[in-house]
Design a protein around this motif. Sequence first.
Motif, PDB file in Angstrom:
ATOM      1  N   VAL A  58       0.836  -1.302  -0.199  1.00 26.48           N
ATOM      2  CA  VAL A  58      -0.462  -0.122  -0.358  1.00 26.48           C
ATOM      3  C   VAL A  58       0.721   1.039   0.039  1.00 26.48           C
ATOM      4  O   VAL A  58       1.024   1.730  -0.567  1.00 26.48           O
ATOM      5  CB  VAL A  58      -0.862  -0.466   1.283  1.00 26.48           C
ATOM      6  N   LYS A  59       2.307   1.314   0.774  1.00 23.27           N
ATOM      7  CA  LYS A  59       2.713   2.259   0.691  1.00 23.27           C
ATOM      8  C   LYS A  59       3.568   3.077  -0.593  1.00 23.27           C
ATOM      9  O   LYS A  59       3.642   3.773  -1.793  1.00 23.27           O
ATOM     10  CB  LYS A  59       3.963   2.481   1.960  1.00 23.27           C
ATOM     11  N   GLU A  60       3.757   1.285  -1.233  1.00 22.81           N
ATOM     12  CA  GLU A  60       4.631   1.960  -2.707  1.00 22.81           C
ATOM     13  C   GLU A  60       3.086   2.506  -3.681  1.00 22.81           C
ATOM     14  O   GLU A  60       3.703   2.942  -4.105  1.00 22.81           O
ATOM     15  CB  GLU A  60       5.336   0.812  -3.160  1.00 22.81           C
ATOM     16  N   ALA A  61       2.054   1.756  -3.257  1.00 15.92           N
ATOM     17  CA  ALA A  61       1.379   2.457  -4.393  1.00 15.92           C
ATOM     18  C   ALA A  61       0.989   3.473  -4.308  1.00 15.92           C
ATOM     19  O   ALA A  61       0.563   4.558  -4.891  1.00 15.92           O
ATOM     20  CB  ALA A  61       0.361   1.215  -4.105  1.00 15.92           C
ATOM     21  N   ARG A  62       0.941   4.315  -2.394  1.00 17.98           N
ATOM     22  CA  ARG A  62       0.515   5.226  -2.584  1.00 17.98           C
ATOM     23  C   ARG A  62       1.753   6.863  -2.535  1.00 17.98           C
ATOM     24  O   ARG A  62       1.809   7.682  -2.820  1.00 17.98           O
ATOM     25  CB  ARG A  62      -0.257   5.798  -1.122  1.00 17.98           C
ATOM     26  N   LYS A  63       2.946   5.865  -3.417  1.00 20.22           N
ATOM     27  CA  LYS A  63       4.343   6.462  -4.033  1.00 20.22           C
ATOM     28  C   LYS A  63       4.145   7.349  -4.996  1.00 20.22           C
ATOM     29  O   LYS A  63       4.043   7.616  -5.747  1.00 20.22           O
ATOM     30  CB  LYS A  63       5.222   5.817  -3.299  1.00 20.22           C
ATOM     31  N   LYS A  64       3.301   6.359  -5.954  1.00 22.77           N
ATOM     32  CA  LYS A  64       3.012   6.636  -7.260  1.00 22.77           C
ATOM     33  C   LYS A  64       1.466   7.163  -7.341  1.00 22.77           C
ATOM     34  O   LYS A  64       1.700   8.098  -8.081  1.00 22.77           O
ATOM     35  CB  LYS A  64       2.496   5.078  -7.935  1.00 22.77           C
ATOM     36  N   ILE A  65       0.419   6.734  -6.396  1.00 21.23           N
ATOM     37  CA  ILE A  65      -0.741   7.873  -6.776  1.00 21.23           C
ATOM     38  C   ILE A  65      -0.944   8.283  -5.010  1.00 21.23           C
ATOM     39  O   ILE A  65      -1.690   7.432  -4.554  1.00 21.23           O
ATOM     40  CB  ILE A  65      -2.009   6.916  -7.270  1.00 21.23           C
ATOM     41  N   PRO A  66      -0.844   8.960  -4.387  1.00 20.94           N
ATOM     42  CA  PRO A  66      -0.814   9.275  -3.655  1.00 20.94           C
ATOM     43  C   PRO A  66      -2.452  10.069  -2.807  1.00 20.94           C
ATOM     44  O   PRO A  66      -2.997   9.570  -1.950  1.00 20.94           O
ATOM     45  CB  PRO A  66      -0.255  10.612  -2.918  1.00 20.94           C
ATOM     46  N   HIS A  67      -2.951  10.375  -3.895  1.00 18.42           N
ATOM     47  CA  HIS A  67      -4.478  10.694  -3.256  1.00 18.42           C
ATOM     48  C   HIS A  67      -5.604   9.156  -3.590  1.00 18.42           C
ATOM     49  O   HIS A  67      -5.778   8.714  -3.992  1.00 18.42           O
ATOM     50  CB  HIS A  67      -4.852  11.889  -4.466  1.00 18.42           C
ATOM     51  N   LEU A  68      -6.362   9.416  -2.683  1.00 13.80           N
ATOM     52  CA  LEU A  68      -7.114   8.703  -1.939  1.00 13.80           C
ATOM     53  C   LEU A  68      -8.362   8.588  -2.599  1.00 13.80           C
ATOM     54  O   LEU A  68      -8.745   7.097  -3.316  1.00 13.80           O
ATOM     55  CB  LEU A  68      -7.673   8.094  -0.388  1.00 13.80           C
ATOM     56  N   ASP A  69      -8.820   9.481  -3.481  1.00 12.86           N
ATOM     57  CA  ASP A  69      -9.835   9.065  -5.027  1.00 12.86           C
ATOM     58  C   ASP A  69      -9.186   8.882  -6.025  1.00 12.86           C
ATOM     59  O   ASP A  69     -10.164   9.185  -6.770  1.00 12.86           O
ATOM     60  CB  ASP A  69     -10.267  10.649  -4.691  1.00 12.86           C
ATOM     61  N   GLN A  70      -7.651   8.763  -5.740  1.00  9.67           N
ATOM     62  CA  GLN A  70      -7.278   8.804  -7.582  1.00  9.67           C
ATOM     63  C   GLN A  70      -6.937   7.270  -7.636  1.00  9.67           C
ATOM     64  O   GLN A  70      -7.131   7.154  -8.706  1.00  9.67           O
ATOM     65  CB  GLN A  70      -6.290   9.745  -7.270  1.00  9.67           C
ATOM     66  N   LEU A  71      -6.668   6.965  -6.684  1.00 15.21           N
ATOM     67  CA  LEU A  71      -6.531   5.383  -6.485  1.00 15.21           C
ATOM     68  C   LEU A  71      -7.205   4.436  -5.356  1.00 15.21           C
ATOM     69  O   LEU A  71      -6.847   4.810  -4.903  1.00 15.21           O
ATOM     70  CB  LEU A  71      -5.426   4.860  -7.174  1.00 15.21           C
ATOM     71  N   VAL A  72      -8.245   4.157  -5.678  1.00 13.03           N
ATOM     72  CA  VAL A  72      -9.618   3.295  -4.458  1.00 13.03           C
ATOM     73  C   VAL A  72      -8.518   2.230  -4.349  1.00 13.03           C
ATOM     74  O   VAL A  72      -7.697   1.365  -4.894  1.00 13.03           O
ATOM     75  CB  VAL A  72     -10.146   3.186  -4.620  1.00 13.03           C
ATOM     76  N   ILE A  73      -8.133   1.834  -2.730  1.00 15.29           N
ATOM     77  CA  ILE A  73      -7.562   0.774  -2.145  1.00 15.29           C
ATOM     78  C   ILE A  73      -8.208  -0.094  -1.086  1.00 15.29           C
ATOM     79  O   ILE A  73      -8.497   0.304   0.133  1.00 15.29           O
ATOM     80  CB  ILE A  73      -5.610   1.319  -1.542  1.00 15.29           C
ATOM     81  N   PHE A  74      -8.687  -0.925  -1.745  1.00 13.04           N
ATOM     82  CA  PHE A  74      -8.296  -2.427  -0.746  1.00 13.04           C
ATOM     83  C   PHE A  74      -7.333  -3.157  -0.416  1.00 13.04           C
ATOM     84  O   PHE A  74      -7.040  -3.462  -1.371  1.00 13.04           O
ATOM     85  CB  PHE A  74      -9.638  -3.051  -1.253  1.00 13.04           C
ATOM     86  N   ALA A  75      -7.102  -3.183   1.289  1.00 14.83           N
ATOM     87  CA  ALA A  75      -5.772  -4.229   0.982  1.00 14.83           C
ATOM     88  C   ALA A  75      -5.745  -5.366   2.412  1.00 14.83           C
ATOM     89  O   ALA A  75      -6.913  -4.764   3.347  1.00 14.83           O
ATOM     90  CB  ALA A  75      -4.593  -3.673   1.481  1.00 14.83           C
ATOM     91  N   GLY A  76      -5.524  -6.572   2.077  1.00 10.28           N
ATOM     92  CA  GLY A  76      -5.906  -7.449   3.759  1.00 10.28           C
ATOM     93  C   GLY A  76      -6.607  -8.241   3.539  1.00 10.28           C
ATOM     94  O   GLY A  76      -7.140  -8.551   2.104  1.00 10.28           O
TER      95      GLY A  76
END
Length: 292
Positions: free
Chosen positions: A191-209
């Motif tokens: 998730v941290k690596e993905a947020r380095k690429k796309i920080p904004h929560l509404d530009q990339l929605v992430i489900f993890a776990g």
Amino acid sequence: MEVKIGDIVARKSYECDLLFRVVDIKEKDGEKEAILYGEDVRLMADAPFADLLIVDELERQLREKKEQELIEQSFKLFRQDYHLLKQKTEYRATGGYQTDKDFFHIPGRVLHLDGDPVYLQKCLNLYERIGVPVHGVYCEEKEMPEKIGALLEQVRPDILVVTGHDSYSKSKGKITDLRAYRHSKYFVQTVKEARKKIPHLDQLVIFAGACQSHFESLIRAGANFASSPARVNIHALDPVYIVSRISFTPFIETVNVWDVLRNTLTGEKGLGGVETKGVLRTGMPFRLIQEE
């Protein structure tokens, strides 16, 4: 009959509550031990051979029938929500049904990373049934952090799913200690690596776990939705229902967390998240898309 890789088993010490698939066999202190993946829940476990009971075909069929009934019930509820969302979108696009506009919908595209190829295929089948565009990738949990960057550039998804198997071990630390979890640290890193690429929560929605994952760490790392607030097991298909709801919600609307969770098979004990915008977009005219 001795347990072998590929067998479906249950644990006697847990009153045979869950079915597991034997994925590996190891030897510990001179005793054989099986590495187990849950058949319907995203739980990874290990157990000595003496604790395992091989489940016969009849018992498997009975359990699979009950499981399928639960899945169908959840799918029916999801379809009801989907039709309501579709009606609202059509109402807005036609100015309250005052004009007969020729429009089309573009649902959000999903990149689904899964640590279990069997679960991944189950999820892909459900995505197809629902109608969500998806790119699925089987990837061992420990390899996800290093692979996610290139996959995001290649697929350019609207929604990212990072899941597989997990478990919490009380003997390894407190419930707040990330080191006490089998795979949560890899999900957090991904998730941290993905947020380095796309920080904004509404530009990339992430489900993890997955089952029993460290929910708080995943949310702090930048996930919109995660498991597991009460450290309970989650169903293999729950991530699909969550991201499908987001995929079909217009980008100008905010998805209420409870609206997303109420039709999952696990509910709020196993899943949680933050308010998130939908990613569906409406366009026109539809005939030009057809001609292409």
